[in-house]
Scaffold this motif. Structure first.
Motif, mmCIF file in Angstrom:
data_model
loop_
_atom_site.group_PDB
_atom_site.id
_atom_site.type_symbol
_atom_site.label_atom_id
_atom_site.label_comp_id
_atom_site.label_asym_id
_atom_site.label_seq_id
_atom_site.Cartn_x
_atom_site.Cartn_y
_atom_site.Cartn_z
ATOM 1 N N TYR A 72 -70.232 -80.593 12.918
ATOM 2 C CA TYR A 72 -70.703 -81.955 13.135
ATOM 3 C C TYR A 72 -71.977 -82.165 12.354
ATOM 4 O O TYR A 72 -72.657 -81.217 11.984
ATOM 5 C CB TYR A 72 -70.946 -82.215 14.614
ATOM 6 N N ILE A 106 -77.251 -90.242 15.567
ATOM 7 C CA ILE A 106 -75.817 -90.385 15.351
ATOM 8 C C ILE A 106 -75.248 -89.013 15.113
ATOM 9 O O ILE A 106 -75.885 -88.174 14.462
ATOM 10 C CB ILE A 106 -75.540 -91.276 14.138
ATOM 11 N N CYS A 107 -74.093 -88.840 15.642
ATOM 12 C CA CYS A 107 -73.405 -87.578 15.374
ATOM 13 C C CYS A 107 -72.080 -87.905 14.696
ATOM 14 O O CYS A 107 -71.318 -88.748 15.154
ATOM 15 C CB CYS A 107 -73.160 -86.824 16.685
ATOM 16 N N LYS A 108 -71.840 -87.228 13.598
ATOM 17 C CA LYS A 108 -70.614 -87.504 12.862
ATOM 18 C C LYS A 108 -69.800 -86.244 12.763
ATOM 19 O O LYS A 108 -70.341 -85.135 12.674
ATOM 20 C CB LYS A 108 -70.929 -88.000 11.460
ATOM 21 N N ASP A 109 -68.488 -86.478 12.769
ATOM 22 C CA ASP A 109 -67.661 -85.298 12.600
ATOM 23 C C ASP A 109 -67.412 -85.044 11.126
ATOM 24 O O ASP A 109 -68.011 -85.679 10.259
ATOM 25 C CB ASP A 109 -66.349 -85.458 13.376
ATOM 26 N N GLY A 120 -66.612 -87.750 8.963
ATOM 27 C CA GLY A 120 -67.649 -88.752 8.777
ATOM 28 C C GLY A 120 -67.554 -89.870 9.770
ATOM 29 O O GLY A 120 -68.265 -90.850 9.687
ATOM 30 N N GLU A 121 -66.673 -89.676 10.764
ATOM 31 C CA GLU A 121 -66.538 -90.707 11.779
ATOM 32 C C GLU A 121 -67.632 -90.510 12.799
ATOM 33 O O GLU A 121 -68.028 -89.385 13.118
ATOM 34 C CB GLU A 121 -65.180 -90.572 12.476
ATOM 35 N N ASN A 122 -68.079 -91.597 13.289
ATOM 36 C CA ASN A 122 -69.039 -91.503 14.373
ATOM 37 C C ASN A 122 -68.284 -91.013 15.608
ATOM 38 O O ASN A 122 -67.351 -91.647 16.099
ATOM 39 C CB ASN A 122 -69.643 -92.894 14.633
ATOM 40 N N CYS A 123 -68.700 -89.863 16.109
ATOM 41 C CA CYS A 123 -67.926 -89.296 17.195
ATOM 42 C C CYS A 123 -68.636 -89.433 18.536
ATOM 43 O O CYS A 123 -68.320 -88.765 19.521
ATOM 44 C CB CYS A 123 -67.591 -87.832 16.919
#
Lengths: 1192, 138
Positions: A1149, A1099-1102, A1105-1108
């Motif tokens: 990120y 998972i990559c989050k910005d 903290g949103e999943n981007c």
């Protein structure tokens, strides 16, 4: 009536012995005593002095066996009105005694004797004995009988001759008298005969009677002349005549004479027949005396006294145990008769005689009863002499009533033997305790003694009686009566000279309370000559009060012995009780010691009414030898008395048995005391004596927990004997708080001469307060010096001794003088210093940057590199977080310390670096030392100190840790985790301890106190709870990096070395640019020993903290698979998964890897703390940061 | 009429002494009881006399004094029961009977578990019983 009468009295010649011309009373008594020995003169011895002038009327005189008896009346006596009736009542001879040196003029002596002779008209022989005449006096011509000065034997012989001469003269006079009487002419009258003029008929009767009376008188003289046969003949005639004339009185008299003649004749024989005869005849005597009672004379004169006298004579004759009943009957009759006697003095004599006879019979109580009657008669007379007599008579009764004065009864016989028969009582004491219950009678007797003593002016006797009364019967005496007795004591004491002693103690009651133990500063220890360390075994060592090994030793005998040292004051506690209603002022009281090697110090005490007091009596032994303390000498109520402890002890025993009225101590509210064992006290020659003090004050040293400080102890020799040996040891609690003692200083100072002083440094480290102490201190609010009292302080024991041999006394080498023990309590008052509130393990996750290298993970297993690494970091003083390395799982130990004291502390935390000696179990943590920064904690503040403990996980999550011994626990799955945790704990503990031991929290406060905080336990507790998380690795670890090339997809990371090399290579590059395909790889490592199947998600989050990656507004595009990547990770291997990201927007990120483990085994479940089988096991990696730069 | 009864312990300690006269002659009666111990002692210590009456507890008249007669009784625990009476002419059987009751009362009193042997008898029941016996005598 006369005292001391017996049947034989009728045959005694009465001789008056009078002092002439101022002879000193003492000499008169001496001379009279010489004379009194010649009360019997045998007829054979006087034959040489006897000349027969005419034919003797005593035809049957037994010249061979007979004798004359004398009754010497000292001081003479007035003529009796009855002397015609009984010739033995006449004074038949007069002997004057004079002492020539005190009356030089012999002529005047002779004149005075002549004058004295005139009052004794009935005397037939007069002699005046003059003793010790001078030479001039010897030459003088006089009628006196001079006894030239000579030794006593000669004088006695001389006297005997003179008495024989008198006897012969008397015998001749008797002959003369008898011859004259036989020829008739004398008229014999008694007071009983009517004084009125006689009628003619009576004259004739009187003439007849005269004959009988004459015969009776001749009989009397025969008896006096020692011729019982002649006497008997005359008495027979007299009896006949008296019977015919009805002259009962004379009949009885003649009968008495005849009995006497019978007894004289049968001298020495006492057969029952004779006894019966005597009894029979005397019964008739008594009867005839009774008959002669004439009513008309009754007011004036009565024959009753003769009747009683006859009764008493018979009683005396019969007075034997076997005939007790008859004697008692006779005496009872006499006592009854005495009531009707007119003359009080006659009654007195009867009672005296009755008392004596009862006494002879063994009827002590009756004797006492009649003695008391006598005393009462005396007291009726109301004059001083009578009162003195009353007092003396009463004093005789005290034995029967068990109230005797100690002075008279047992003159100090128990003073010496108090120790010998310590516990058991004398039989005598027991009996007296029992009989002391006749309190009604006893009090009366004592009161009468007191009364008579007061009347007779004998203050000492009065004092003694009042004292006995008060001491023994205070419970029965009203307060007013007690006050009266107290004033009687005071009044008597006023008349006594100062310092008078009395045998009978008054108040207070004194008992031994205890022998206080010698203060620990002066303990005496017996030396064991066989051992160098002579003190061993003298005191209990070790933690046990009782050890079977020391039982056989001499500790038993030690307890019974008390050693006092010459010249050192000792103390004894005694308890005083005043159960009376008035205040007792003890002017002085001190220990009474008869062994004369003890100087006792007097003290004065005031005892309020009904009170008791424990006082300390002290003294100094002066000489070697045993000391016995039988009691106390008390100066109270003006008189000095000795109070024996044993008396009170007996009384207390009696009180418990209900024999004594009351226990004086208990009635005063004193505590019950077991009887004190009196040890054997011995006094030994002077010993050395060390006196200690702590330099800077003897008060307790106040230390904070963990504080280290030096204390100086000064030792001085306060005795007259040098100290030659000394040894220091430790005892008591918290011995480990004494870090060091400089005993060499003491050793080098030996011998310590009298007056010398030495200083010893001692290093102390304050111990940790226990929970109890903390609670106590907490509840009281103020941490005072209370802790000192409970004996938690350690003690220094110094055993020391003087010289082994005494100078010049070679023989006593074997007898070692005892040594001593000095106990110096190191009074340490430990205060709570910094208190530890709690320890927490904080974990921190600092995201690593995704670079071209993997973060430094645990799995990097190069020992060499590790060591290098640690040594490298050792040099670092601070935590440095390498952003590329990442520091996930960095953990801090947070210690919360609070300062409740009123001073300021500065603390510093350090983790000592050591090379770990165990290779595997403890992966070395990131141990940085934080020496320099100090945390200051103000009073009443709390501060937190952080200790970084970097990741020290175990390399492998081994099933053995978790499922040790539970392979077959399929049925008990639920408990698996708990089992496994337990089993692992033991192994982990060691490593944790090792870690903990290196964490040190030092503190400093002010200039001179510093110490260390002991918080090991606390840290351990903190760590223990999260030990699993700290030490056990996760089953999977994840890492991200930028892929070098997209080509080599699944290259296994075979060796760490490679990786290191790569790291070095890529360290500079690796920046990510937006709008560019960035190849990345995720690395999954299996830390277990089994293959794990997983489904991996990336998972990559910005920043927000949103999943981007997913969703509508995805800002990152990707290539490859990001979700649900299923892979199998072989045990202890890594697998890479390569993918590419395309960042649309520059910025920061966060990459996260997570996996769902399929078909998780037990180990994994346990690690994840999964409760049910169905629960999916998640595994999540740490976040990684990706910095995406813009394209500009 | 009985004027006084007494129980005297085996060490000659008085355990109970009670007079039954109106007059204030307690002291005199104490003396009489005390003196009677001489006779008891004498009888006990004189084996020749006590030979034939070895097991006899009743000692008979101890001694006559003034207007009184003193009777004695010796239990086998050497406790003496003394009785003083003014009746100069009493039947022996009556006295024995009296002593039987007196002894029983004494035994009951000392059988009380709270009674300490050797201590004075303070039981009220005993006192009542004794006074009943005394009143019923003669």
């Amino acid at each position: 009536m006369e005292p001391d009468v017996s049947i034989e009295t009728s045959s005694m010649i009465r001789v008056a012995v009078v002092p002439i011309a101022g002879i000193p009373p003492q000499l008169f008594r001496d001379y009279a005593a010489m004379l009194l020995r010649h009360h019997t003169v045998s007829l054979s011895s006087i034959s040489s002095f006897y000349t027969e002038h005419q034919k003797s009327p005593f035809s049957n005189q037994p010249w061979e066996s007979g004798s004359l008896r004398f009754k010497f009346m000292l001081g003479g006596s007035p003529p009796s009105p009855w002397e015609d009736f009984q010739s033995n009542r006449k004074i038949l001879a007069l002997i004057g005694i004079c002492h020539c040196p005190s009356s030089p003029d012999l002529r005047s002596v002779a004149a005075q004797f002549a004058a004295a002779s005139k009052t004794y008209s009935s005397a037939l022989v007069y002699r005046c004995f003059a003793f010790c005449p001078g030479d001039s006096q010897l030459e003088e011509e006089s009628k006196l009988v001079l006894f030239p000065p000579a030794d006593r034997q000669t004088q006695e012989f001389h006297l005997q001759t003179m008495v024989q001469d008198i006897a012969a003269s008397l015998l001749m006079e008797f002959e003369k008298y008898v011859l004259q009487a036989e020829s008739g002419g004398t008229i014999l009258k008694t007071p009983l005969d009517s004084q009125a003029t006689l009628s003619s008929e009576e004259v004739i009767k009187a003439k007849k009677r005269r004959l009988g009376r004459a015969q009776k008188t001749i009989g009397d003289y025969c008896l006096l002349a020692g011729s019982p046969v002649d006497a008997n003949a005359h008495y027979s005639t007299a009896l006949e005549l008296a019977r015919l004339t009805g002259d009962f009185f004379w009949y009885a008299g003649a009968m008495e004479g005849s009995v006497c003649a019978l007894l004289i004749d049968r001298m020495g024989q006492k057969d029952p027949v004779l006894e019966e005869e005597v009894k029979y005849r005397y019964k008739s005597v008594i009867m005839h005396y009774k008959k002669s009672f004439i009513q008309e004379n009754a007011q004036r004169v009565s024959p009753l006294s003769f009747e009683l006298e006859a009764t008493l004579k018979l009683a005396r004759f019969l007075c034997r145990r076997e005939l007790a009943k008859e004697v008692v009957d006779l005496l009872t009759a006499a006592a009854d008769g005495a009531k009707s006697l007119i003359d009080a003095s006659d009654r007195l004599i009867v009672y005296v005689e009755i008392a004596r006879l009862f006494g002879l019979l063994g009827y002590q109580r009756k004797a006492a009863f009649f003695s008391r009657q006598v005393a009462q008669l005396y007291l009726q007379q109301d004059n001083k002499l009578a009162a003195i007599s009353a007092m003396q008579v009463l004093a005789m009764t005290t034995k029967a009533y068990r109230v005797q004065s100690r002075a008279s009864s047992e003159p100090f016989n128990d003073a010496g033997q108090t120790h010998v028969d310590g516990g058991k009582m004398h039989h005598h004491s027991i009996v007296s305790l029992f009989e002391s219950q006749w309190s009604t009678l006893q009090m009366v007797v004592l009161r009468e003694i007191l009364l008579s003593a007061v009347r007779s002016g004998d203050p000492l006797a009065a004092w003694s009686a009042a004292a006995r009364l008060l001491r023994s019967y205070y419970p029965l005496i009203t307060p007013a009566g007690q006050n009266g007795l107290a004033s009687a004591l005071a009044n008597s004491a006023e008349r006594l000279p100062l310092g008078t002693r009395c045998g009978d103690p008054a108040l207070p009651f004194i008992r031994l309370h205890s022998f206080p133990l010698r203060s620990s500063q002066m303990d005496i220890v017996k030396r064991n000559p066989a051992r160098e360390d002579w003190w061993v075994g003298s005191a209990p060592t070790g933690p046990f009060i009782y050890t079977p090994f020391s039982k056989g030793e001499s500790s038993h005998s030690n307890k019974q012995e008390l050693i006092w040292v010459v010249g050192e004051a000792v103390q004894v506690l005694v308890e005083l009780a005043n159960p009376c209603g008035f205040e007792v002022m003890v002017d002085s009281i001190y220990l009474s010691v008869h062994s004369e090697n003890f100087d006792a110090f007097p003290v004065s005490v005031n005892l309020p009414p009904n009170s008791s007091k424990v006082i300390t009596l002290s003294g100094i032994p002066t000489k070697e030898g045993p000391v016995a303390i039988p009691g106390c000498v008390v100066h109270c109520f003006g008189v000095i008395t000795e109070h024996f402890f044993k008396d009170v002890e007996n009384q207390l025993i009696g009180a418990t048995q209900g024999l004594v009225l009351s226990d004086p101590f208990r009635s005063c509210g004193a505590a019950k005391l077991k009887s004190v064992y009196v040890p054997n006290i011995s006094v030994v020659p002077p010993l050395p004596l060390l006196v200690s003090h702590v330099v800077g004050g003897d008060g307790s040293v106040i230390l904070y927990e963990g504080e280290i400080r030096d204390v100086w102890i000064s030792l001085a020799n306060a005795s007259t004997v040098p100290v030659e040996q000394a040894h220091i040891s430790l005892s008591g609690k918290n011995q480990d708080s004494v870090v060091s003692i400089d005993s060499e200083t003491l050793k080098s100072a030996l011998p310590l001469n009298p007056g010398a002083e030495v200083m010893i440094p001692v290093t102390l480290k304050a111990w940790q307060l226990g929970m109890m102490d903390l609670d106590a201190a907490g509840s009281k609010g103020v941490p005072t010096g209370k802790q000192v009292k409970d004996g938690s302080s350690p003690m220094l024991l110094i055993h020391y001794a003087g010289p082994v041999t005494k100078s010049g006394d070679a023989e006593t080498v074997s007898v070692l003088p005892p040594g001593r023990r000095l106990v110096i309590p190191l009074n340490v008052c430990v205060l709570r210093g910094l208190s530890f509130v709690k320890a927490r393990l904080l974990s921190m996750e600092i995201p690593a940057h995704v670079g071209e290298t993997y973060p430094k993970l645990v799995q990097v297993k190069s020992e060499g590199a590790e060591k290098l690494d640690s040594t490298e970091r050792q040099a670092d003083r601070f935590v440095k977080i390498d952003p590329y390395r990442g520091s996930w799982g960095l953990r801090f130990l947070e210690l919360e310390l609070s300062n409740r004291t009123d001073i300021i502390f500065e603390t510093s935390v350090s983790v000592d670096m050591e090379i770990p000696d165990d290779k595997e179990s403890l992966p070395l943590c990131n141990c940085a030392e934080f020496g320099s920064p100090k945390t200051r904690i103000d009073r009443d503040y709390t501060a937190r100190v952080l200790i970084p403990l970097e990741d020290f996980k175990l390399p492998v999550l081994d099933g053995s840790f978790l499922v040790k011994g539970s392979q077959t626990n399929g049925t008990a799955r639920g408990r698996t985790s708990s089992f496994s945790e337990k089993s692992i704990k033991a192994e982990l503990d060691a490593s944790i301890k090792n870690l903990i031991s290196r964490i040190k929290v030092r503190w400093q406060s002010g200039r001179n106190s510093s110490g260390e905080l002991n918080i090991k336990d606390a840290i351990q507790d903190a760590l223990q709870t999260s030990v699993m998380d700290v030490l056990l690795p996760d089953p999977l670890t994840f890492g991200f990096r930028l892929a070098k090339t997209s080509s080599d997809n699944s290259v296994k990371l075979d060796s760490p070395k490679n990786s290191d090399m790569e790291t070095n290579y890529h360290v500079s590059g690796g920046s990510i640019v937006a709008h560019e395909m960035t190849p990345m790889e995720v690395l999954v490592r299996n830390n277990t020993k089994e293959i794990i199947k997983i489904g991996l998600n990336v998972i990559c989050k910005d920043v927000a903290g949103e999943n981007c990656v997913e969703g509508d507004k995805a800002t990152v595009l990707w290539e490859g698979v990001l979700t649900g990547i299923s892979m199998e990770v072989p045990p202890l291997q890594e697998i890479r998964h390569i993918f590419s990201l395309y960042f649309l927007i520059p910025g920061e990120y966060t990459m996260l890897a997570a996996a769902v483990i399929d078909d998780a085994n037990e180990v994994l479940r346990a690690r994840a703390r999964a409760n049910s089988l169905d629960e999916p096991i998640f595994c999540r990696g740490p976040p990684f940061h990706v910095q995406v730069n813009g394209t500009s | 009429m009985i004027v006084c009864v007494a129980v005297v312990g085996h060490q000659n300690n008085p355990l109970y002494i009670q007079s039954f006269t109106e007059a204030d002659d307690a002291l005199k009666l104490h003396h009489i009881v005390h003196c009677s111990l001489d006779v008891v002692d004498e009888r006990v210590n004189n084996p020749k006399r006590s030979g034939p009456t070895l097991n006899e507890t009743y000692l008979g008249v101890l001694y006559p004094t003034e207007n009184y007669k003193v009777y004695g009784y010796l239990t086998n625990t050497k406790v003496k029961l003394i009785m003083v009476t003014t009746d100069l002419d009493v039947r022996d059987a009556d006295v024995r009977n009296f002593y039987r009751g007196f002894h029983a009362a004494y035994v009951n009193a000392v059988s009380n578990p709270f009674h300490v042997p050797g201590k004075k008898i303070t039981s009220k029941t005993f006192a009542e019983k004794v006074s009943t016996i005394v009143k019923s005598f003669g």
